[in-house]
Design an enzyme around this catalytic site. Structure first.
Site, short mmCIF file in Angstrom:
data_model
loop_
_atom_site.label_atom_id
_atom_site.label_comp_id
_atom_site.label_asym_id
_atom_site.label_seq_id
_atom_site.Cartn_x
_atom_site.Cartn_y
_atom_site.Cartn_z
N LYS A 171 1.63 1.55 8.08
CA LYS A 171 3.04 1.52 7.69
C LYS A 171 3.93 1.47 8.93
CE LYS A 171 2.10 4.53 3.67
NZ LYS A 171 2.67 5.67 2.88
N TYR A 180 4.78 -0.61 -4.83
CA TYR A 180 4.90 0.79 -5.24
C TYR A 180 5.38 0.94 -6.68
CZ TYR A 180 4.01 2.67 -0.54
OH TYR A 180 3.43 3.05 0.65
N ASN A 237 3.49 9.06 6.47
CA ASN A 237 2.06 9.40 6.56
C ASN A 237 1.18 8.24 7.04
OD1 ASN A 237 2.10 7.90 4.25
ND2 ASN A 237 1.38 9.53 2.88
N HIS A 266 -1.60 3.38 4.22
CA HIS A 266 -1.79 3.23 2.77
C HIS A 266 -3.18 2.70 2.51
CE1 HIS A 266 -1.23 1.93 -1.40
NE2 HIS A 266 -1.91 0.86 -1.04
N GLU A 315 -2.82 -5.12 -5.42
CA GLU A 315 -2.14 -4.99 -4.13
C GLU A 315 -2.56 -6.09 -3.15
OE1 GLU A 315 -1.89 -0.09 -4.45
OE2 GLU A 315 -3.11 -1.01 -2.88
P1 IDP Z 1 -1.07 7.73 -1.40
O1 IDP Z 1 -0.34 6.92 -0.34
O2 IDP Z 1 -1.90 8.82 -0.78
O3 IDP Z 1 -1.84 6.88 -2.37
P2 IDP Z 1 0.90 8.09 -3.52
O4 IDP Z 1 0.94 9.26 -4.44
O5 IDP Z 1 0.43 6.79 -4.08
O6 IDP Z 1 0.05 8.51 -2.24
O7 IDP Z 1 2.37 7.91 -2.94
C1 IDP Z 1 2.73 6.75 -2.23
C2 IDP Z 1 3.50 7.16 -0.99
O8 IDP Z 1 4.74 7.75 -1.40
C3 IDP Z 1 2.81 8.23 -0.15
O9 IDP Z 1 1.91 7.68 0.79
C4 IDP Z 1 3.97 8.91 0.52
O10 IDP Z 1 4.37 8.23 1.71
C5 IDP Z 1 5.08 8.80 -0.51
N1 IDP Z 1 5.19 10.04 -1.28
C6 IDP Z 1 4.33 10.52 -2.21
N2 IDP Z 1 4.75 11.69 -2.72
C7 IDP Z 1 5.92 11.96 -2.10
C8 IDP Z 1 6.87 13.03 -2.19
O11 IDP Z 1 6.69 14.00 -2.96
N3 IDP Z 1 7.96 12.95 -1.37
C9 IDP Z 1 8.19 11.91 -0.53
N4 IDP Z 1 7.32 10.89 -0.41
C10 IDP Z 1 6.21 10.90 -1.18
MG MG Z 2 -1.14 5.52 -3.75
#
Ligand code: IDP
Ligand code: MG
Length: 139
Positions: free
Chosen positions: A10, A50, A113, A116, A127
């Site tokens: 990212k 997303y 983070n 992805h 995707e």
């Molecule tokens: P993942 O990337 O581990 O699959 P997902 O639940 O699919 O996680 O969420 C997509 C992205 O959205 C996450 O990587 C993170 O950057 C962001 N995200 C998820 N939950 C939160 C939250 O509670 N607050 C802010 N950003 C979030």
């Molecule tokens: Mg995800």
């Protein structure tokens, strides 16, 4: 089972200079990279990527962030690639990620983070098609 998964480094991972480090981890593990590009994606592509999170309160910020700068998109192939790549990334919230995982080594904030990885075969297929044309993927 031989699988393909979509991996994104990212914009925060690119900005931190982690492209090489992250690619190296997948290469050394033995995964095959079958497609890769550095791009700045459109809002439409980001919203499609997303779409499962459209109703979440963080959706708008998530989309703003993912279009804020260049990212690296890759298709990674190997046995159990979907699950194994996510194991290498660590949990979504880097504050809970163990050292040795990508998020555990390079991140602290859930909205920054670094990486992805697709979470299922169905997501991976959807995707990958959102990021790559079939002739951009090496057989
Ligand atoms: P993942 O990337 O581990 O699959 P997902 O639940 O699919 O996680 O969420 C997509 C992205 O959205 C996450 O990587 C993170 O950057 C962001 N995200 C998820 N939950 C939160 C939250 O509670 N607050 C802010 N950003 C979030
Ligand atoms: Mg995800």
């Amino acid at each position: 089972m031989l699988e393909r998964t979509l991996v994104l480094i990212k914009p925060d991972g690119v900005a931190k200079g982690l492209i090489g480090e992250i690619i190296s981890r997948f290469e050394r593990r033995g995964f095959n990279i079958c497609a890769m590009k550095l791009i700045k994606i459109s809002r439409d592509k980001a919203e499609l990527h997303y779409e499962e999170h459209r109703s979440k309160q963080f959706f708008a910020r998530l989309v703003e962030f993912i279009i804020s700068g260049p990212l690296v998109a890759m298709v990674i192939e190997g046995p159990g690639a979907i699950k194994n790549v996510r194991h290498m990334m660590g949990p979504t919230d880097p504050a809970e990620a163990l050292p040795g995982t990508i998020r555990g080594d390079y991140a602290l904030n859930i909205s920054r983070n670094i990486v992805h990885g697709s979470d299922s075969l169905e997501s991976a297929n959807r995707e990958i098609a959102n990021f790559f044309k079939s002739d951009e993927i090496i057989e």
